[in-house]
Design a protein around this motif. Structure first.
Motif, PDB file in Angstrom:
ATOM      1  N   ARG A  60       0.838  -1.209   0.000  1.00 51.11           N
ATOM      2  CA  ARG A  60       0.000   0.000   0.000  1.00 51.11           C
ATOM      3  C   ARG A  60       0.869   1.253   0.000  1.00 51.11           C
ATOM      4  NH1 ARG A  60      -4.703   2.367   2.623  1.00 51.11           N
ATOM      5  NH2 ARG A  60      -5.094   4.211   1.332  1.00 51.11           N
ATOM      6  N   GLU A  61       1.930   1.207   0.763  1.00 48.93           N
ATOM      7  CA  GLU A  61       2.785   2.392   0.921  1.00 48.93           C
ATOM      8  C   GLU A  61       3.761   2.589  -0.234  1.00 48.93           C
ATOM      9  OE1 GLU A  61       4.509   1.399   4.660  1.00 48.93           O
ATOM     10  OE2 GLU A  61       2.609   1.636   5.747  1.00 48.93           O
ATOM     11  N   PRO A  63       3.139   2.124  -3.992  1.00 54.45           N
ATOM     12  CA  PRO A  63       2.527   1.844  -5.289  1.00 54.45           C
ATOM     13  C   PRO A  63       3.578   1.926  -6.391  1.00 54.45           C
ATOM     14  CG  PRO A  63       1.958   4.059  -4.547  1.00 54.45           C
ATOM     15  CD  PRO A  63       2.633   3.380  -3.390  1.00 54.45           C
ATOM     16  N   TYR A  67       1.822   8.202  -6.082  1.00 62.22           N
ATOM     17  CA  TYR A  67       0.498   8.811  -5.994  1.00 62.22           C
ATOM     18  C   TYR A  67       0.464  10.167  -6.685  1.00 62.22           C
ATOM     19  CZ  TYR A  67      -3.815  10.490  -3.678  1.00 62.22           C
ATOM     20  OH  TYR A  67      -5.069  10.973  -3.406  1.00 62.22           O
ATOM     21  N   THR A  73      -3.107   5.625 -10.026  1.00 59.45           N
ATOM     22  CA  THR A  73      -2.714   5.345  -8.641  1.00 59.45           C
ATOM     23  C   THR A  73      -3.650   6.043  -7.673  1.00 59.45           C
ATOM     24  OG1 THR A  73      -0.391   5.121  -9.275  1.00 59.45           O
ATOM     25  CG2 THR A  73      -0.848   5.509  -6.949  1.00 59.45           C
ATOM     26  N   ARG A  74      -3.977   7.286  -7.956  1.00 57.67           N
ATOM     27  CA  ARG A  74      -4.842   8.041  -7.038  1.00 57.67           C
ATOM     28  C   ARG A  74      -6.236   7.421  -6.955  1.00 57.67           C
ATOM     29  NH1 ARG A  74      -1.685  12.208  -9.355  1.00 57.67           N
ATOM     30  NH2 ARG A  74      -3.231  12.840 -10.912  1.00 57.67           N
ATOM     31  N   GLN A  77      -5.829   4.166  -4.787  1.00 59.02           N
ATOM     32  CA  GLN A  77      -5.533   4.434  -3.372  1.00 59.02           C
ATOM     33  C   GLN A  77      -6.713   5.104  -2.668  1.00 59.02           C
ATOM     34  OE1 GLN A  77      -2.788   3.816  -1.477  1.00 59.02           O
ATOM     35  NE2 GLN A  77      -1.399   2.976  -3.000  1.00 59.02           N
ATOM     36  N   ASP A  78      -7.358   6.030  -3.338  1.00 53.61           N
ATOM     37  CA  ASP A  78      -8.460   6.763  -2.705  1.00 53.61           C
ATOM     38  C   ASP A  78      -9.694   5.896  -2.487  1.00 53.61           C
ATOM     39  OD1 ASP A  78      -6.786   8.936  -2.792  1.00 53.61           O
ATOM     40  OD2 ASP A  78      -7.853   9.978  -4.400  1.00 53.61           O
ATOM     41  N   GLU A  82     -10.503   2.302   4.561  1.00 56.76           N
ATOM     42  CA  GLU A  82      -9.421   2.353   5.542  1.00 56.76           C
ATOM     43  C   GLU A  82      -9.687   1.451   6.744  1.00 56.76           C
ATOM     44  OE1 GLU A  82      -6.669   3.663   4.858  1.00 56.76           O
ATOM     45  OE2 GLU A  82      -7.163   4.985   3.176  1.00 56.76           O
ATOM     46  N   TYR A  85      -8.830  -2.022   5.560  1.00 54.35           N
ATOM     47  CA  TYR A  85      -7.386  -2.059   5.343  1.00 54.35           C
ATOM     48  C   TYR A  85      -6.631  -2.197   6.665  1.00 54.35           C
ATOM     49  CZ  TYR A  85      -2.663  -0.325   4.634  1.00 54.35           C
ATOM     50  OH  TYR A  85      -1.293  -0.177   4.658  1.00 54.35           O
ATOM     51  N   THR A 118      -5.507  -3.070  -2.534  1.00 53.96           N
ATOM     52  CA  THR A 118      -5.107  -2.273  -3.690  1.00 53.96           C
ATOM     53  C   THR A 118      -4.731  -3.213  -4.830  1.00 53.96           C
ATOM     54  OG1 THR A 118      -2.746  -2.207  -3.150  1.00 53.96           O
ATOM     55  CG2 THR A 118      -4.152  -0.495  -2.171  1.00 53.96           C
TER      56      THR A 118
END
Length: 457
Positions: A60-61, A63, A67, A73-74, A77-78, A82, A85, A118
């Motif tokens: 996740r951290e 990509p 980002y 990617t955005r 991720q968005d 959460e 996750y 993701t």
């Protein structure tokens, strides 16, 4: 962050998540062409080992495209839930695999954790799974969607009827539609790849298919696979489109090569809500394929499986009716032979279903690839076992416009019989009413396109 393994007896290390993902991939000619593939089977095994032990949080951290540099990617991720996750972020990739293949894990269990994933996580777990793993996990996941009928329900297998013609001749296309319907295919969509990509031709083809569908009260949907902007222009000019189509890539640069971006896709989605003629709520149709980003020099050094997973992460934003990978169409530069095509097809359907989209495939190959019809039929059997929502079908397995081979109209009945599945429920009832099937089995009318000539009624 340690990205290393000594499983092969010597220490091997990897400089980045991007490199690790690429070298953990099964052998693909596209990755070799991009010079990012493992240099040996031993390095590939070491990469898989190292990848299996990293956490989902690490993926996740990190990509594969930052980002701030990439709108795909955005989007991915968005969209992450959460809360979910946070529950699974400490899992390793191996933990995720064990969860997916565990016989105690249900469809509901997978559905619950899906929003916390993701595309990089989904690609990573695919890389450490065997073909049977992919089939087993895929078969657990049921993803349905609805336009004018319902696709993906348990016990169903649908087909796109693809009546392409090298001159866009209306009567030739109409004859091909008649033939396909007589074999029971067409419940996923009656979809035409046009020779001429312009609004007038798109409108002409959409009007013909819609007229045919309405004339015979067929519970299906129509689509012409011209560029999204062309379709929108045609619909603004009065064309009846049940679905809007577009090819997708896994990077912003790849989508630019297709002439699209997120703003255009967002606008098209809102436009479709108001103007598409299908009953919905799903009205988007996307196509993808491993290697498309490399073919446009937009791969950013990322392997083609990870890029393909990112396509599905983007597609999910628009709640599509169908998404399919044209798995062997792009050429041997990306998937060299039948073995690579079969592996890619299994990966793609698994990744699409784990993403949560209504996923199907064009199990196909081009004449210059090292594959044949047996490879494609093998893939169709494997992916029916895996629960693919649909396949593309063309007359006699030979698309004379796109010049490639796929599943034929008459392959459908073999797959239905082998696996005891049927077309979409609404379409199956219509086939019975037309006398093409009786209690789910073909009658003497099956395969006779003159059924759809008014003077024969």
């Amino acid at each position: 962050m340690k990205l290393e393994s000594s499983i092969t007896g010597s220490q091997q290390s990897f400089d980045s998540i991007q490199e690790l993902l690429a070298k953990a991939n099964e052998e693909k000619s596209g990755d070799e062409l991009a010079d990012i593939a493992a240099s040996s089977a031993a390095e590939r095994v070491a990469a898989k080992d190292a990848l299996s032990r990293i956490s989902l949080a690490t993926l996740r951290e990190n990509p594969v495209v930052p980002y701030e540099d990439d709108e795909v990617t955005r989007v991915i991720q968005d969209a992450v839930d959460e809360t979910i996750y946070d529950e699974i972020s400490d899992w390793t990739v191996a933990d995720l695999r064990e969860f997916l293949v565990d016989e105690q894990t249900t469809e509901e269990d997978i559905d619950r954790i899906r929003p916390g994933l993701t595309s990089e996580m989904i690609a990573a777990v695919a890389k450490i799974m065997s073909n049977m793993d992919l089939i087993q996990a895929s078969s657990k996941m049921v993803i349905t969607a609805r336009c004018n009928n319902t696709i993906g329900s348990v016990g169903s297998l649908s087909f796109r009827l693809q009546p392409n013609d090298p001159t866009d001749d209306i009567e030739n296309i109409r004859h091909s539609i008649r033939e396909g319907l007589s074999y029971g295919v067409g419940d996923a969509v009656i979809g035409i790849n046009p020779v001429e990509d312009n609004a007038d031709n798109t409108k002409r083809l959409l009007e013909m298919t819609k007229e045919f569908i309405d004339e015979w009260n067929i519970p299906t949907q129509n689509c012409v696979l011209s560029h999204l902007t062309t379709q929108i222009k045609a619909v603004k000019n009065g064309a009846p489109a049940d679905l809007l189509f577009q090819s997708l890539a896994g990077t912003e640069a790849g989508n630019e090569s297709f002439g699209i971006d997120i703003d255009l896709l967002d606008d098209a989605y809102e436009f479709g809500k108001e103007h598409c003629t299908g009953s919905g709520p799903n009205f988007m149709y996307f196509e993808t394929g491993q290697g498309s980003e490399l073919s446009s020099d937009a791969h950013a050094g990322i392997d083609q499986v990870t890029l393909e997973a990112r396509c599905y992460g983007l597609a999910k934003r628009y709640d599509p009716f169908i998404v399919n990978t044209v798995v062997g169409f792009i050429g041997p530069e990306y998937l060299y032979d039948g073995k690579q095509v079969i592996r890619a097809g299994l990966e793609d359907v698994f990744m699409g279903k784990l993403t949560g989209i209504s996923m199907g495939i064009d199990a196909c190959y081009t004449n210059h690839i090292q594959a044949d019809q047996n490879d494609i039929e093998n893939l169709a059997v494997l992916l029916t076992a895996a629960g693919s929502n649909y396949f593309i079908s063309v007359p006699m397995g030979d698309d004379t416009m796109l010049n490639y081979q796929s599943n034929s109209y008459h392959d459908a009945s073999a797959l239905w019989n082998i696996f005891d599945v049927r077309p979409a429920p609404e379409f199956a009832k219509w086939l019975e009413a037309m006398g093409i099937t009786d209690n789910g089995r073909f009658t003497e009318k099956a395969g006779d396109p003159t059924v759809f000539l008014k003077n024969n009624q």
